[in-house]
Motif scaffolding. Structure first.
Motif, PDB file in Angstrom:
ATOM      1  N   LYS A 150      37.541  46.316  34.732  1.00 15.35           N
ATOM      2  CA  LYS A 150      36.094  46.214  34.551  1.00 15.35           C
ATOM      3  C   LYS A 150      35.516  45.037  35.326  1.00 15.35           C
ATOM      4  O   LYS A 150      34.425  45.127  35.902  1.00 15.35           O
ATOM      5  CB  LYS A 150      35.762  46.076  33.056  1.00 15.35           C
ATOM      6  CG  LYS A 150      35.765  47.392  32.295  1.00 15.35           C
ATOM      7  CD  LYS A 150      35.282  47.210  30.871  1.00 15.35           C
ATOM      8  CE  LYS A 150      35.206  48.556  30.158  1.00 15.35           C
ATOM      9  NZ  LYS A 150      34.760  48.403  28.746  1.00 15.35           N
ATOM     10  N   LYS A 151      36.249  43.946  35.334  1.00 17.36           N
ATOM     11  CA  LYS A 151      35.796  42.772  36.082  1.00 17.36           C
ATOM     12  C   LYS A 151      35.726  43.086  37.573  1.00 17.36           C
ATOM     13  O   LYS A 151      34.767  42.724  38.259  1.00 17.36           O
ATOM     14  CB  LYS A 151      36.766  41.607  35.825  1.00 17.36           C
ATOM     15  CG  LYS A 151      36.341  40.299  36.493  1.00 17.36           C
ATOM     16  CD  LYS A 151      37.316  39.186  36.171  1.00 17.36           C
ATOM     17  CE  LYS A 151      36.913  37.890  36.884  1.00 17.36           C
ATOM     18  NZ  LYS A 151      37.870  36.793  36.614  1.00 17.36           N
ATOM     19  N   MET A 152      36.742  43.783  38.083  1.00 15.57           N
ATOM     20  CA  MET A 152      36.734  44.177  39.496  1.00 15.57           C
ATOM     21  C   MET A 152      35.600  45.159  39.788  1.00 15.57           C
ATOM     22  O   MET A 152      34.979  45.108  40.849  1.00 15.57           O
ATOM     23  CB  MET A 152      38.077  44.804  39.868  1.00 15.57           C
ATOM     24  CG  MET A 152      39.226  43.821  39.936  1.00 15.57           C
ATOM     25  SD  MET A 152      40.769  44.635  40.393  1.00 15.57           S
ATOM     26  CE  MET A 152      41.821  43.198  40.678  1.00 15.57           C
ATOM     27  N   GLN A 153      35.344  46.044  38.828  1.00 14.71           N
ATOM     28  CA  GLN A 153      34.244  46.992  38.972  1.00 14.71           C
ATOM     29  C   GLN A 153      32.914  46.255  39.122  1.00 14.71           C
ATOM     30  O   GLN A 153      32.098  46.579  40.000  1.00 14.71           O
ATOM     31  CB  GLN A 153      34.212  47.903  37.746  1.00 14.71           C
ATOM     32  CG  GLN A 153      33.161  48.998  37.805  1.00 14.71           C
ATOM     33  CD  GLN A 153      33.162  49.819  36.530  1.00 14.71           C
ATOM     34  OE1 GLN A 153      32.841  49.298  35.459  1.00 14.71           O
ATOM     35  NE2 GLN A 153      33.516  51.075  36.627  1.00 14.71           N
ATOM     36  N   GLU A 154      32.712  45.241  38.304  1.00 17.03           N
ATOM     37  CA  GLU A 154      31.477  44.452  38.367  1.00 17.03           C
ATOM     38  C   GLU A 154      31.368  43.712  39.691  1.00 17.03           C
ATOM     39  O   GLU A 154      30.281  43.631  40.284  1.00 17.03           O
ATOM     40  CB  GLU A 154      31.437  43.458  37.202  1.00 17.03           C
ATOM     41  CG  GLU A 154      31.239  44.125  35.844  1.00 17.03           C
ATOM     42  CD  GLU A 154      31.444  43.156  34.689  1.00 17.03           C
ATOM     43  OE1 GLU A 154      31.722  41.963  34.959  1.00 17.03           O
ATOM     44  OE2 GLU A 154      31.331  43.581  33.518  1.00 17.03           O
ATOM     45  N   GLN A 155      32.500  43.175  40.184  1.00 18.98           N
ATOM     46  CA  GLN A 155      32.481  42.454  41.459  1.00 18.98           C
ATOM     47  C   GLN A 155      32.124  43.393  42.615  1.00 18.98           C
ATOM     48  O   GLN A 155      31.340  43.027  43.502  1.00 18.98           O
ATOM     49  CB  GLN A 155      33.853  41.818  41.711  1.00 18.98           C
ATOM     50  CG  GLN A 155      34.172  40.663  40.771  1.00 18.98           C
ATOM     51  CD  GLN A 155      35.601  40.162  40.928  1.00 18.98           C
ATOM     52  OE1 GLN A 155      36.503  40.903  41.329  1.00 18.98           O
ATOM     53  NE2 GLN A 155      35.820  38.895  40.620  1.00 18.98           N
ATOM     54  N   VAL A 156      32.710  44.594  42.594  1.00 17.96           N
ATOM     55  CA  VAL A 156      32.424  45.579  43.642  1.00 17.96           C
ATOM     56  C   VAL A 156      30.951  45.956  43.621  1.00 17.96           C
ATOM     57  O   VAL A 156      30.291  46.017  44.669  1.00 17.96           O
ATOM     58  CB  VAL A 156      33.309  46.832  43.470  1.00 17.96           C
ATOM     59  CG1 VAL A 156      32.809  47.976  44.352  1.00 17.96           C
ATOM     60  CG2 VAL A 156      34.753  46.515  43.825  1.00 17.96           C
ATOM     61  N   LEU A 190      38.687  46.115  46.571  1.00 24.94           N
ATOM     62  CA  LEU A 190      38.973  47.548  46.440  1.00 24.94           C
ATOM     63  C   LEU A 190      40.455  47.840  46.627  1.00 24.94           C
ATOM     64  O   LEU A 190      41.030  48.659  45.899  1.00 24.94           O
ATOM     65  CB  LEU A 190      38.150  48.345  47.461  1.00 24.94           C
ATOM     66  CG  LEU A 190      36.668  48.525  47.132  1.00 24.94           C
ATOM     67  CD1 LEU A 190      35.934  49.163  48.298  1.00 24.94           C
ATOM     68  CD2 LEU A 190      36.483  49.364  45.869  1.00 24.94           C
ATOM     69  N   ASP A 191      41.072  47.175  47.583  1.00 24.60           N
ATOM     70  CA  ASP A 191      42.503  47.377  47.814  1.00 24.60           C
ATOM     71  C   ASP A 191      43.314  46.955  46.592  1.00 24.60           C
ATOM     72  O   ASP A 191      44.212  47.665  46.139  1.00 24.60           O
ATOM     73  CB  ASP A 191      42.935  46.584  49.052  1.00 24.60           C
ATOM     74  CG  ASP A 191      44.388  46.851  49.422  1.00 24.60           C
ATOM     75  OD1 ASP A 191      44.734  48.012  49.677  1.00 24.60           O
ATOM     76  OD2 ASP A 191      45.187  45.884  49.449  1.00 24.60           O
ATOM     77  N   GLU A 192      42.967  45.797  46.041  1.00 25.89           N
ATOM     78  CA  GLU A 192      43.668  45.288  44.854  1.00 25.89           C
ATOM     79  C   GLU A 192      43.376  46.151  43.628  1.00 25.89           C
ATOM     80  O   GLU A 192      44.278  46.449  42.830  1.00 25.89           O
ATOM     81  CB  GLU A 192      43.233  43.842  44.597  1.00 25.89           C
ATOM     82  CG  GLU A 192      44.062  43.124  43.545  1.00 25.89           C
ATOM     83  CD  GLU A 192      43.672  41.662  43.381  1.00 25.89           C
ATOM     84  OE1 GLU A 192      44.256  40.992  42.515  1.00 25.89           O
ATOM     85  OE2 GLU A 192      42.783  41.195  44.132  1.00 25.89           O
ATOM     86  N   ALA A 193      42.136  46.584  43.506  1.00 28.20           N
ATOM     87  CA  ALA A 193      41.732  47.376  42.340  1.00 28.20           C
ATOM     88  C   ALA A 193      42.409  48.745  42.330  1.00 28.20           C
ATOM     89  O   ALA A 193      42.810  49.234  41.265  1.00 28.20           O
ATOM     90  CB  ALA A 193      40.213  47.549  42.330  1.00 28.20           C
ATOM     91  N   LEU A 194      42.543  49.372  43.493  1.00 27.79           N
ATOM     92  CA  LEU A 194      43.210  50.671  43.551  1.00 27.79           C
ATOM     93  C   LEU A 194      44.675  50.565  43.128  1.00 27.79           C
ATOM     94  O   LEU A 194      45.194  51.445  42.440  1.00 27.79           O
ATOM     95  CB  LEU A 194      43.113  51.247  44.973  1.00 27.79           C
ATOM     96  CG  LEU A 194      41.837  52.031  45.289  1.00 27.79           C
ATOM     97  CD1 LEU A 194      41.777  52.386  46.765  1.00 27.79           C
ATOM     98  CD2 LEU A 194      41.737  53.296  44.437  1.00 27.79           C
ATOM     99  N   PHE A 216      37.351  53.826  41.652  1.00 26.36           N
ATOM    100  CA  PHE A 216      37.608  52.980  42.822  1.00 26.36           C
ATOM    101  C   PHE A 216      37.887  53.806  44.077  1.00 26.36           C
ATOM    102  O   PHE A 216      37.621  53.350  45.196  1.00 26.36           O
ATOM    103  CB  PHE A 216      38.754  52.007  42.538  1.00 26.36           C
ATOM    104  CG  PHE A 216      38.354  50.872  41.632  1.00 26.36           C
ATOM    105  CD1 PHE A 216      37.422  49.941  42.056  1.00 26.36           C
ATOM    106  CD2 PHE A 216      38.901  50.738  40.363  1.00 26.36           C
ATOM    107  CE1 PHE A 216      37.028  48.894  41.220  1.00 26.36           C
ATOM    108  CE2 PHE A 216      38.520  49.702  39.531  1.00 26.36           C
ATOM    109  CZ  PHE A 216      37.577  48.778  39.953  1.00 26.36           C
ATOM    110  N   GLN A 217      38.404  55.013  43.910  1.00 31.18           N
ATOM    111  CA  GLN A 217      38.528  55.914  45.055  1.00 31.18           C
ATOM    112  C   GLN A 217      37.137  56.270  45.586  1.00 31.18           C
ATOM    113  O   GLN A 217      36.916  56.286  46.800  1.00 31.18           O
ATOM    114  CB  GLN A 217      39.261  57.192  44.642  1.00 31.18           C
ATOM    115  CG  GLN A 217      40.780  57.078  44.657  1.00 31.18           C
ATOM    116  CD  GLN A 217      41.437  58.440  44.484  1.00 31.18           C
ATOM    117  OE1 GLN A 217      40.972  59.278  43.711  1.00 31.18           O
ATOM    118  NE2 GLN A 217      42.526  58.663  45.199  1.00 31.18           N
ATOM    119  N   MET A 218      36.226  56.551  44.663  1.00 30.34           N
ATOM    120  CA  MET A 218      34.852  56.881  45.043  1.00 30.34           C
ATOM    121  C   MET A 218      34.191  55.719  45.764  1.00 30.34           C
ATOM    122  O   MET A 218      33.580  55.878  46.826  1.00 30.34           O
ATOM    123  CB  MET A 218      34.064  57.265  43.786  1.00 30.34           C
ATOM    124  CG  MET A 218      32.596  57.593  44.006  1.00 30.34           C
ATOM    125  SD  MET A 218      31.489  56.142  43.883  1.00 30.34           S
ATOM    126  CE  MET A 218      31.662  55.713  42.157  1.00 30.34           C
TER     127      MET A 218
END
Length: 327
Positions: A150-156, A190-194, A216-218
């Protein structure tokens, strides 16, 4: 300070437990139960289950080969070489190569005993079950990755907003002072999140839909479009009525970046902008024509950006209200 991971912790707990159980059962070579547990500790539930199966199957196969070859050729060093020469290609053919090291431990137990009896084989089967079973039980617990994802989602999403706003600012003013550092940051996230999302997929064996992985693929596909847009807008020579119109659209698009509903309303707005451009006066110079062509290409790219999001949320049928729209 050195950070101790869950895999290390499980290994430290699992090995002595497996040895203790093997001792309690009065098994020969009980220390090997700890070795088997160490070899079977994995980072995800799915890998753990597959690893357990591969190692157990390889051990059973290794015991069968040991009985046939040692009892036929004798308990001599060259017999181990011949056994491995045959055994390893068979494990490769059966796609259980992960169990070669584990089964080698069992093979050497049988070689060291100098004979094969039912009691010895039973001892090894129980030893394998204790070692692999302990690791499998420990691996059933995996820490939740949801908060980190979720944190990575917010950063993206923050970076997407920044990128879209800077594109809008450039189209409105022609200002080229933006460094574009958000592109580098987003690519890394994105690379790390995937990778992290894929681990989450493998930790949920029975779940058919993996929200974060698909999300994250999207975003990765959308990010590729944003990367294509950047050199495109740099070829727009000056601010025009059309670029200002598209700038407003990008500003609204930036405000709608989050994991929520569909992008249906934005696609409709995009269609209206295209129709407005078509009804407008034709460019009178080559420069105006090239700028208009780049703006149309820009609209095509951002349309693909929105279609990707719409596909991601294809379960939404009705267009949302304007205040609920996201991209």
């Amino acid at each position: 300070m050195v950070k101790i991971g869950y895999r290390t912790l499980k290994t430290a707990i699992g090995a002595p437990i497996a040895i203790f159980i093997a001792q309690l059962l009065q098994l020969d070579n009980y220390i090997s139960a700890g070795i088997l547990t160490i070899l079977c500790i994995q980072v995800t539930r799915k890998r753990s289950v597959l690893s357990a199966w591969y190692r157990f199957a390889a051990c059973m196969l290794g015991m069968a080969f040991s009985f046939l070859i040692f009892e036929t050729l004798g308990y001599e060093p060259y017999a181990i070489g011949i056994l491995l020469f045959i055994f390893i290609p068979v494990t490769v053919m059966l796609k259980i190569t992960e169990g070669i090291v584990t089964s080698s431990v069992i093979i050497l137990h049988l070689y060291g005993a100098g004979f094969v009896t039912f009691e010895l084989l039973l001892n090894e089967v129980v030893l394998i079950s204790v070692g692999i079973g302990t690791a499998l039980l420990l691996n059933m617990y995996m820490p939740s990755l949801e908060s980190e994802l979720k944190k990575m989602q917010e950063q993206v999403e923050e970076n997407f907003q920044k990128i879209l706003k800077e594109i809008a600012h450039f189209l409105r003013t022609g200002d080229e002072s933006w460094t574009g550092k958000e592109f580098t940051e987003t690519a890394f996230i994105l690379d790390e999140a995937l990778g992290l999302a894929y681990r989450d997929v493998e930790n949920h064996l029975l779940r058919s839909h993996h929200q974060f992985y698909h999300y994250f693929q999207m975003r990765t596909k959308q990010f590729e479009i944003l990367e294509r847009i950047l050199p495109l807008i740099s070829r727009i020579p000056e601010v025009s009525k059309q670029s200002v119109k598209i700038s407003t659209f990008f500003s609204e698009l930036a405000e709608g970046v989050n994991p929520g509903n569909t992008a249906v309303i934005f696609l409709h707005q995009l269609k209206e902008i295209r129709e407005e451009f078509r009804e407008g006066s034709l460019p009178s110079t080559r420069e105006e024509f090239e700028a208009r062509a780049n703006l149309f290409t820009l609209l095509n790219e951002i349309e693909q950006y929105l279609i990707i999001k719409r596909s991601f949320k294809k379960s939404d049928v009705k267009p949302p209200k304007k205040e609920e729209v996201t991209a």
